[in-house]
Design a protein around this motif. Structure first.
Motif, PDB file in Angstrom:
ATOM      1  N   GLU A 142     -55.793 -83.584 -20.977  1.00  8.06           N
ATOM      2  CA  GLU A 142     -57.254 -83.485 -20.889  1.00  8.06           C
ATOM      3  C   GLU A 142     -57.691 -83.675 -19.439  1.00  8.06           C
ATOM      4  OE1 GLU A 142     -59.299 -86.060 -23.551  1.00  8.06           O
ATOM      5  OE2 GLU A 142     -58.289 -85.310 -25.349  1.00  8.06           O
ATOM      6  N   ILE A 143     -58.552 -82.768 -18.967  1.00 11.84           N
ATOM      7  CA  ILE A 143     -59.070 -82.811 -17.600  1.00 11.84           C
ATOM      8  C   ILE A 143     -60.418 -83.515 -17.584  1.00 11.84           C
ATOM      9  CG2 ILE A 143     -59.906 -81.434 -15.650  1.00 11.84           C
ATOM     10  CD1 ILE A 143     -57.916 -79.291 -16.376  1.00 11.84           C
ATOM     11  N   SER A 144     -60.593 -84.401 -16.606  1.00 14.75           N
ATOM     12  CA  SER A 144     -61.880 -85.068 -16.395  1.00 14.75           C
ATOM     13  C   SER A 144     -62.321 -84.833 -14.951  1.00 14.75           C
ATOM     14  CB  SER A 144     -61.778 -86.570 -16.665  1.00 14.75           C
ATOM     15  OG  SER A 144     -61.424 -86.806 -18.011  1.00 14.75           O
ATOM     16  N   LEU A 145     -63.612 -84.554 -14.792  1.00 15.93           N
ATOM     17  CA  LEU A 145     -64.177 -84.328 -13.465  1.00 15.93           C
ATOM     18  C   LEU A 145     -64.615 -85.662 -12.869  1.00 15.93           C
ATOM     19  CD1 LEU A 145     -65.185 -82.309 -11.282  1.00 15.93           C
ATOM     20  CD2 LEU A 145     -67.364 -82.250 -12.528  1.00 15.93           C
ATOM     21  N   ILE A 146     -64.048 -85.995 -11.698  1.00 15.81           N
ATOM     22  CA  ILE A 146     -64.421 -87.238 -11.026  1.00 15.81           C
ATOM     23  C   ILE A 146     -65.620 -87.009 -10.118  1.00 15.81           C
ATOM     24  CG2 ILE A 146     -63.638 -89.050  -9.456  1.00 15.81           C
ATOM     25  CD1 ILE A 146     -60.826 -88.558 -10.451  1.00 15.81           C
ATOM     26  N   SER A 147     -65.556 -85.981  -9.293  1.00 14.25           N
ATOM     27  CA  SER A 147     -66.691 -85.636  -8.433  1.00 14.25           C
ATOM     28  C   SER A 147     -66.698 -84.133  -8.215  1.00 14.25           C
ATOM     29  CB  SER A 147     -66.621 -86.376  -7.094  1.00 14.25           C
ATOM     30  OG  SER A 147     -65.471 -85.988  -6.365  1.00 14.25           O
ATOM     31  N   ASN A 148     -67.913 -83.561  -8.178  1.00 14.47           N
ATOM     32  CA  ASN A 148     -68.068 -82.117  -8.061  1.00 14.47           C
ATOM     33  C   ASN A 148     -68.161 -81.709  -6.599  1.00 14.47           C
ATOM     34  OD1 ASN A 148     -68.314 -79.499  -8.901  1.00 14.47           O
ATOM     35  ND2 ASN A 148     -69.979 -79.929 -10.348  1.00 14.47           N
ATOM     36  N   ASN A 155     -64.314 -78.879  -2.141  1.00 13.90           N
ATOM     37  CA  ASN A 155     -63.332 -79.598  -2.949  1.00 13.90           C
ATOM     38  C   ASN A 155     -63.977 -80.274  -4.150  1.00 13.90           C
ATOM     39  OD1 ASN A 155     -61.515 -78.820  -1.053  1.00 13.90           O
ATOM     40  ND2 ASN A 155     -60.822 -80.864  -0.518  1.00 13.90           N
ATOM     41  N   ILE A 156     -63.238 -80.301  -5.262  1.00 14.71           N
ATOM     42  CA  ILE A 156     -63.629 -81.108  -6.412  1.00 14.71           C
ATOM     43  C   ILE A 156     -62.476 -82.057  -6.733  1.00 14.71           C
ATOM     44  CG2 ILE A 156     -65.122 -79.325  -7.378  1.00 14.71           C
ATOM     45  CD1 ILE A 156     -62.948 -78.749  -9.421  1.00 14.71           C
ATOM     46  N   ASN A 157     -62.798 -83.236  -7.249  1.00 17.57           N
ATOM     47  CA  ASN A 157     -61.801 -84.240  -7.584  1.00 17.57           C
ATOM     48  C   ASN A 157     -61.632 -84.302  -9.097  1.00 17.57           C
ATOM     49  OD1 ASN A 157     -61.375 -85.064  -4.851  1.00 17.57           O
ATOM     50  ND2 ASN A 157     -63.305 -86.191  -4.951  1.00 17.57           N
ATOM     51  N   LEU A 158     -60.382 -84.089  -9.539  1.00 15.15           N
ATOM     52  CA  LEU A 158     -60.081 -84.042 -10.967  1.00 15.15           C
ATOM     53  C   LEU A 158     -58.984 -85.031 -11.311  1.00 15.15           C
ATOM     54  CD1 LEU A 158     -59.898 -80.170 -11.482  1.00 15.15           C
ATOM     55  CD2 LEU A 158     -61.812 -81.650 -12.079  1.00 15.15           C
ATOM     56  N   THR A 159     -58.982 -85.464 -12.563  1.00 16.76           N
ATOM     57  CA  THR A 159     -57.873 -86.248 -13.102  1.00 16.76           C
ATOM     58  C   THR A 159     -57.458 -85.639 -14.432  1.00 16.76           C
ATOM     59  OG1 THR A 159     -57.091 -88.474 -13.664  1.00 16.76           O
ATOM     60  CG2 THR A 159     -59.319 -87.892 -14.344  1.00 16.76           C
ATOM     61  N   CYS A 160     -56.182 -85.803 -14.784  1.00 16.01           N
ATOM     62  CA  CYS A 160     -55.653 -85.242 -16.035  1.00 16.01           C
ATOM     63  C   CYS A 160     -54.819 -86.315 -16.727  1.00 16.01           C
ATOM     64  CB  CYS A 160     -54.811 -84.005 -15.758  1.00 16.01           C
ATOM     65  SG  CYS A 160     -54.124 -83.255 -17.268  1.00 16.01           S
ATOM     66  N   LEU A 161     -54.970 -86.426 -18.053  1.00 15.50           N
ATOM     67  CA  LEU A 161     -54.296 -87.484 -18.813  1.00 15.50           C
ATOM     68  C   LEU A 161     -53.625 -86.915 -20.058  1.00 15.50           C
ATOM     69  CD1 LEU A 161     -53.821 -90.559 -19.417  1.00 15.50           C
ATOM     70  CD2 LEU A 161     -56.005 -90.510 -20.645  1.00 15.50           C
ATOM     71  N   SER A 162     -52.409 -87.403 -20.343  1.00 14.83           N
ATOM     72  CA  SER A 162     -51.703 -87.097 -21.587  1.00 14.83           C
ATOM     73  C   SER A 162     -51.046 -88.389 -22.067  1.00 14.83           C
ATOM     74  CB  SER A 162     -50.656 -86.004 -21.373  1.00 14.83           C
ATOM     75  OG  SER A 162     -50.011 -85.682 -22.592  1.00 14.83           O
ATOM     76  N   THR A 163     -51.077 -88.624 -23.389  1.00  7.88           N
ATOM     77  CA  THR A 163     -50.687 -89.943 -23.896  1.00  7.88           C
ATOM     78  C   THR A 163     -49.632 -89.869 -25.000  1.00  7.88           C
ATOM     79  OG1 THR A 163     -52.465 -89.937 -25.555  1.00  7.88           O
ATOM     80  CG2 THR A 163     -52.981 -90.857 -23.390  1.00  7.88           C
ATOM     81  N   VAL A 210     -62.113 -75.323  -4.194  1.00  3.65           N
ATOM     82  CA  VAL A 210     -62.687 -74.332  -5.103  1.00  3.65           C
ATOM     83  C   VAL A 210     -63.740 -73.523  -4.363  1.00  3.65           C
ATOM     84  CG1 VAL A 210     -63.941 -73.976  -7.255  1.00  3.65           C
ATOM     85  CG2 VAL A 210     -62.257 -75.810  -7.088  1.00  3.65           C
ATOM     86  N   SER A 211     -63.513 -72.242  -4.246  1.00  4.07           N
ATOM     87  CA  SER A 211     -64.432 -71.375  -3.518  1.00  4.07           C
ATOM     88  C   SER A 211     -65.738 -71.197  -4.283  1.00  4.07           C
ATOM     89  CB  SER A 211     -63.784 -70.014  -3.286  1.00  4.07           C
ATOM     90  OG  SER A 211     -64.709 -69.095  -2.755  1.00  4.07           O
TER      91      SER A 211
END
Length: 299
Positions: A142-148, A155-163, A210-211
């Motif tokens: 799952e992708i979560s947006l940290i900052s747009n 640039n955008i800051n993303l995090t991804c989590l799998s459990t 990201v352009s």
């Protein structure tokens, strides 16, 4: 296995089959899923058709703990180790022990022993080793947006989590797709292992360019170790912004900045007009006293 049939199998499935059939003559490699049932075959064919009343059959783990014992046709639960009580049953049709509610700690080697009760004691008839691998499927990433992105940065800051997976995966990465290109960005995994279940949670964080000019879809991919099948997240879509739209945002920002100044100027002008109008409405000097004084003098 027919080599021609093997060649027709898909890559991931063929890898799994070859892995678990290798060295089959000495050790059976078995795969079980977390919280499900695993099979530990003994492969005893009983060619002499010996009665169960003469056989002693039991399974042990690598720590010599007994999983199951069948003594002259009767189960001996008192000899079973506490960690396996109520978790095993024997399929006597194919001499396979079923281990229920498999946990990560159950991985490892197991031995099946078959003895015959003779007049002078037990005589070994058969022995088979199993190597049990335990697999737990990771959740869909799952992708979560940290900052747009902003007007000053693409640039955008993303995090991804799998459990809740096992074993530890090979890698986790972001995939950025546009109409004309696909780019994969590797990242260092943050790994956490639960002390009780031994399952893994993994995550990655990354700043991606990201352009503004193109529509972009971003995915997060997880590559497990024992299978070749990648797990992929739902897309995180970012729409392109036209030049006019960006200019509108810029003009809007300028308007917000200058609006307080304009309001102040208008207020000052209105206040000045009100003051001037009040001055014009004030009455001039009264002539009533002068008329009275004139009349008095004539008398």
């Amino acid at each position: 296995m027919d080599f021609r049939c093997a060649m027709e199998l898909s890559g991931p499935l063929l890898v799994m089959i070859l892995f678990f059939l290798s060295d089959a003559a000495s050790t059976i490699k078995r795969l079980a899923y977390f919280n499900e049932t695993g099979d530990l075959p003994c492969h005893f064919t009983n060619p002499q058709n010996i009665s169960l009343d003469e056989l002693v059959v039991f399974w042990q783990d690598h720590g010599n703990r007994v999983l199951f014992e069948l003594y002259k046709g009767k189960e001996k639960p008192e000899n079973v180790h506490p960690m396996y009580k109520g978790r095993t049953s024997l399929d006597q049709d194919n001499w396979t022990l079923q281990l229920r509610n498999v946990q990560i700690k159950d991985r490892g080697s197991y031995q099946c022993y078959v003895h015959r009760q003779g007049p002078n004691g037990l005589v070994s008839l058969h022995q088979k080793s199993n190597n049990l691998f335990v697999l737990a499927n990771f959740s869909q990433p799952e992708i979560s947006l940290i900052s747009n992105r902003t007007e000053n940065s693409d640039n955008i800051n993303l995090t991804c989590l799998s459990t809740k997976g096992y074993p530890e995966p090979k890698k986790m990465s972001f995939v950025l797709k546009t109409e004309n290109s696909t780019t994969e960005y590797d990242a260092v995994m943050n790994i956490f292992q639960d002390n009780i279940t031994e399952l893994y949670n993994v995550s990655v964080s990354l700043s991606l360019p990201v352009s503004h000019e193109a529509n972009v879809s971003i995915f997060c991919d997880l590559q497990p170790k024992l299978t070749q099948i990648r797990l992929r997240s739902q897309p995180h879509n970012i729409d392109a912004k036209s030049h006019n739209t960006r200019q509108l945002f810029t003009d809007h920002g300028i308007l917000i900045t200058t609006l307080p100044v304009l309001v102040s100027i208008v207020c000052v002008m209105v206040f000045s007009l009100i003051v001037k109008k009040r001055k014009k409405k004030q009455p001039g000097p009264s002539h009533e006293c002068e008329v009275i004084e004139t009349e008095g003098e004539e008398k």
